[in-house]
Structure formats: structure tokens, C-alpha cells
Design a protein around this motif. Structure first.
Motif: not given
Length: 428
Positions: A378-404
Motif C-alpha cells: 500500500y505504501v508503495l502504491l500511494i507513493s505517487f501521492f504521498y512520499p514514503p519519507t513522510l512516515t518512514p517509522g511505519e515501515t521500520a516497525v513492520i520490518l522490525a516485526i519481521f526480523a523479530y
């Protein structure tokens, strides 16, 4: 902190025992902060200030990772953060005559990338099970939806602001879309994607109702066109991927008609409008000014030109004598600030989570983890409207859960099978 137990021979993180209330309450208290829920809600000053400061406040937690073997994705995230912090700061020295350390302050929006480490440290301390993480996210999704519905029902019309200061986004606003409430939908959208997975595979009307409620709140209360486009796109992609060939053919025939009908009514009809009220002219001029400034110099396009820090006496509006916000021009704004190389770094940060989930899913088939994957898409799909640099913490939390889950689930040394473990937790 009490550790979950399991008698099934699986790692404790996959325990199906009832959720521990201490862990659940810690997750409910901290997840909204790590998920950047209040990051742009300046109306709620204490929570907004805490959200802005949390990337720095939570950094000492990284010491918890000191005695651990290196987690997946660690090296890429460290290199990505260093590149995105330093390169545009150096560039701003030459192109905007900013001091180097002043230029670094312009990149504070990227600090939540470090949540990968601090949130991972929190997970290792709390040791939540996959079910407890699922419960925390879903409960918060329900809470946010409930709050939005109550506010929509009780807030008087005169609270909605039709005009506001440049660079600020009021909680209650009114524009060509009507009255709308600006709210982070991180948890509600993960709830929506989770419910859709359950509704599709289990044919459960309760989960379908959850999807409809979350979508209705987004469509009728939050009224963010990019969110609606992103949600529909993810659901269509998933439906196509999970369906049989006959259903796919029907979907290919019906989806375009349904989408045209939906985006021909109400405020959604202005999604692709070039009318002045949509801000199209402002964005068009910003694009022209940005591309003109980048010019024909390969170095500017490759490495970016940085930006002017909010701590400086001037800003980009003063410099270009125009309403100039890089977020308005999304990926071109990212190329402007970070260059094509920086844009690829940001893109690969998002893609790494998607790729790693594919690896994780070969070991664990779980609807909650799948919903987190859906959010990355979803973040990638809307990146043409809202850049992912606005809330990078959302992705970082998900990646942390995957690694955990990968590490404490003891999946490192397992052979590459397909869905060796299927996990199904009861809904909260």
C-alpha cells in the motif's frame, strides 16, 4: 518480563496461550508512538512533541541489541540511513549555502527509520507472541476507527477550519471534499487488510463487516483520495492473486467499470482533476521549478541538491518565490532532495520488507503478517501521492516485526519449505 510458554514444540513466539495483560498494555501504550500516529497532529501538543522526540529518546534502547547476532536487514538499513542523512546535507551546503549541521536538521523526518532498531529492542525486552502483536495492532485499529466515528458524530461544524497556516494541517478541516478529519490510518488499514484476508479465506461475514467499516471511515470521514486508491488497489491485487482463473477473468472485466463508476462521484471525481481547487496548478509550477533547478547537471540528478532546513531563516517558498513543498511532487521531490540514487535507496528500503516477507511466509503463514505485508505494498502504491519519507517509522516497525519473528521464531536454520507453520489466532 514474563515469557510465553508453548507445549507444541514450537518457539514461544508462536504460543497460542491467552495474551499476557502486561505485554498487551505496553504494546497498546507504545505502538501509537512508534507507528507515528501523532507525528503530524500538532493540535495534540504533548503527544505530538513526544512523537517528534521519540526517535532520539528511544535510541538508548539499541544497547539491548549489543549481545545479539546481527538481525536480518540491519546492514541495509544502517547504510540507507547514513546515505540519506549525509549526502543531502552535504549537497545543501553547495546548492543552498546551508551549514552542514544545519542541513542535517532538515533530515529529522528520517529519524524514525531508526525505529527498526529501537522497536526491535523493545520487542526483545517484552518478548510478545505473534498473537499478542496481532492483538495490539487490531485493538488499536478498532480504537482509532471508534474515535473517528465519535468525533464525526459530535464535533460541531464550526470546528472545521477552511483556512490554515502554510505547513500546518488542522485536525478538523474543510475543503472541496467537505468536512474531514485528518488522522493517521496506520492501524485501521492493517486491521482492514487483516479482516479482508480472513473474510476471503474463511467466508466470514464478521470480518467482511470490519472491512466495510474501515473503508467507510476512510472514504467518508478521513476523505483522503490516495488512501482510497491504495486500499482498492491492494484489495484488487490480492483478490486477483488468490482467485481462480474464471474469477480473475470476471475481475478483469468488472473492475475497470466499478472503478470508473466510483471515481466519477463525489469528491473522488476530482482525484485526477486539473482544476485549480485541487492544487494542480501549484504542483505543476513546483514541478517546473524543481526540474529547472536540477537542470542538465548529472550530479544534481544523481545525488540531489538537499533542501533548506526549517531552522534556517529562509525556506524553499522564499527561495523559489512560490508555494514550494517537496512532498507535493512526491518522487520528483525525493529525487530533488536525495537524487536518483537516494530515491533508489528509499525504494529498496520499502522493497526489502516485501522481499523478506516472501522469505518469511515460506516458514510462517499468518494473516497478521500478511496484513503487514499488504501495508508495505500500500505504501508503495500511494507513493505517487504521498512520499514514503513522510512516515518512514511505519515501515521500520513492520520490518522490525519481521526480523523479530524470524529470529525468535528460530527460523534461521530451517530448510526452505512452504508454509511450514500455519498460525491462526482468535480475534480480539
Amino acid at each position: 518480563m514474563e515469557t510465553a510458554t508453548t507445549t507444541t514444540g514450537l518457539a514461544p513466539v508462536f504460543s497460542s496461550e491467552p495474551a499476557r495483560w502486561q505485554v498487551t498494555w505496553w504494546l497498546l501504550a507504545l505502538l501509537p508512538l512508534f507507528g507515528q500516529t501523532f507525528h503530524y497532529l500538532s493540535t495534540l501538543v504533548p503527544l505530538w512533541a513526544l512523537s517528534k522526540a521519540l526517535p532520539v529518546i528511544s535510541l538508548p534502547a539499541v544497547l539491548r541489541l549489543g549481545g545479539e547476532p546481527r538481525f536480518p536487514m540491519t546492514r541495509q538499513i544502517l547504510i540507507s540511513f547514513a546515505w540519506l542523512l549525509l549526502v543531502p546535507s552535504f549537497a545543501a551546503v553547495f546548492y543552498f549555502h546551508e551549514g552542514f549541521f544545519t542541513g542535517i536538521t532538515a533530515q529529522v523526518k528520517l529519524l524514525p527509520i531508526l525505529y527498526f532498531f529501537s522497536f526491535l529492542a523493545l520487542l526483545l525486552t517484552l518478548k510478545p507472541t505473534l498473537g499478542e502483536l496481532e492483538r495490539g495492532f487490531l485493538v488499536l485499529g478498532v480504537v482509532v476507527l471508534a474515535v473517528l466515528i465519535v468525533l464525526w458524530a459530535v464535533v460541531p461544524s464550526d470546528w472545521y477550519q477552511e483556512s490554515y497556516v502554510i505547513g500546518q494541517s488542522p485536525f478538523f478541516s474543510s475543503d472541496n471534499r467537505g468536512h474531514r478529519i485528518r488522522m493517521s490510518m496506520y492501524f485501521p488499514l492493517i486491521l482492514l487488510f487483516f479482516c479482508y484476508r480472513r473474510a476471503f479465506f474463511e467466508k466470514h461475514a464478521g470480518y467482511l463487516f470490519g472491512v466495510l467499516v474501515a473503508f467507510a471511515v476512510t472514504l467518508l470521514i478521513v476523505k483522503t483520495r490516495a488512501m482510497v486508491i491504495g486500499i482498492i488497489s491492494v484489495l484488487v491485487i490480492n483478490t486477483f492473486a488468490w482467485s481462480r482463473m474464471r474469477t480473475r477473468i470476471l475481475l478483469l472485466l468488472a473492475a475497470p467499470v466499478a472503478l470508473v463508476a466510483m471515481f466519477s462521484a463525489g469528491y473522488l471525481a476530482t482525484t485526477f482533476s486539473t482544476d485549480a481547487s485541487t492544487g494542480f496548478d501549484t504542483r505543476r509550477i513546483t514541478i517546473l521549478l524543481a526540474t529547472k533547478f536540477l537542470g542538465s547537471e548529472p550530479m544534481r540528478w544523481l545525488f540531489g541538491v538537499g533542501t533548506i532546513s526549517s531552522t534556517s531563516k529562509d525556506n524553499l517558498i522564499d527561495y523559489f518565490h512560490h508555494f514550494f513543498f517537496l512532498a507535493d511532487i512526491t518522487w520528483l521531490g525525493i529525487v530533488f532532495e536525495y537524487g536518483l540514487i537516494g530515491a533508489l535507496v528509499i525504494l529498496f528500503f520499502q522493497l526489502r520488507g516485501i522481499v523478506f516477507y516472501r522469505r518469511l511466509r515460506k516458514k510462517v503463514d499468518d494473516d497478521f503478517l500478511g496484513a503487514l505485508f499488504d501495508y508495505l505494498v500500500y505504501v508503495l502504491l500511494i507513493s505517487f501521492f504521498y512520499p514514503p519519507t513522510l512516515t518512514p517509522g511505519e515501515t521500520a516497525v513492520i520490518l522490525a516485526i519481521f526480523a523479530y519473528i524470524w529470529r525468535v521464531g528460530e527460523l534461521d536454520g530451517q530448510h526452505d519449505g512452504h508454509a511450514d507453520l500455519q498460525v491462526h489466532h482468535a480475534s480480539p
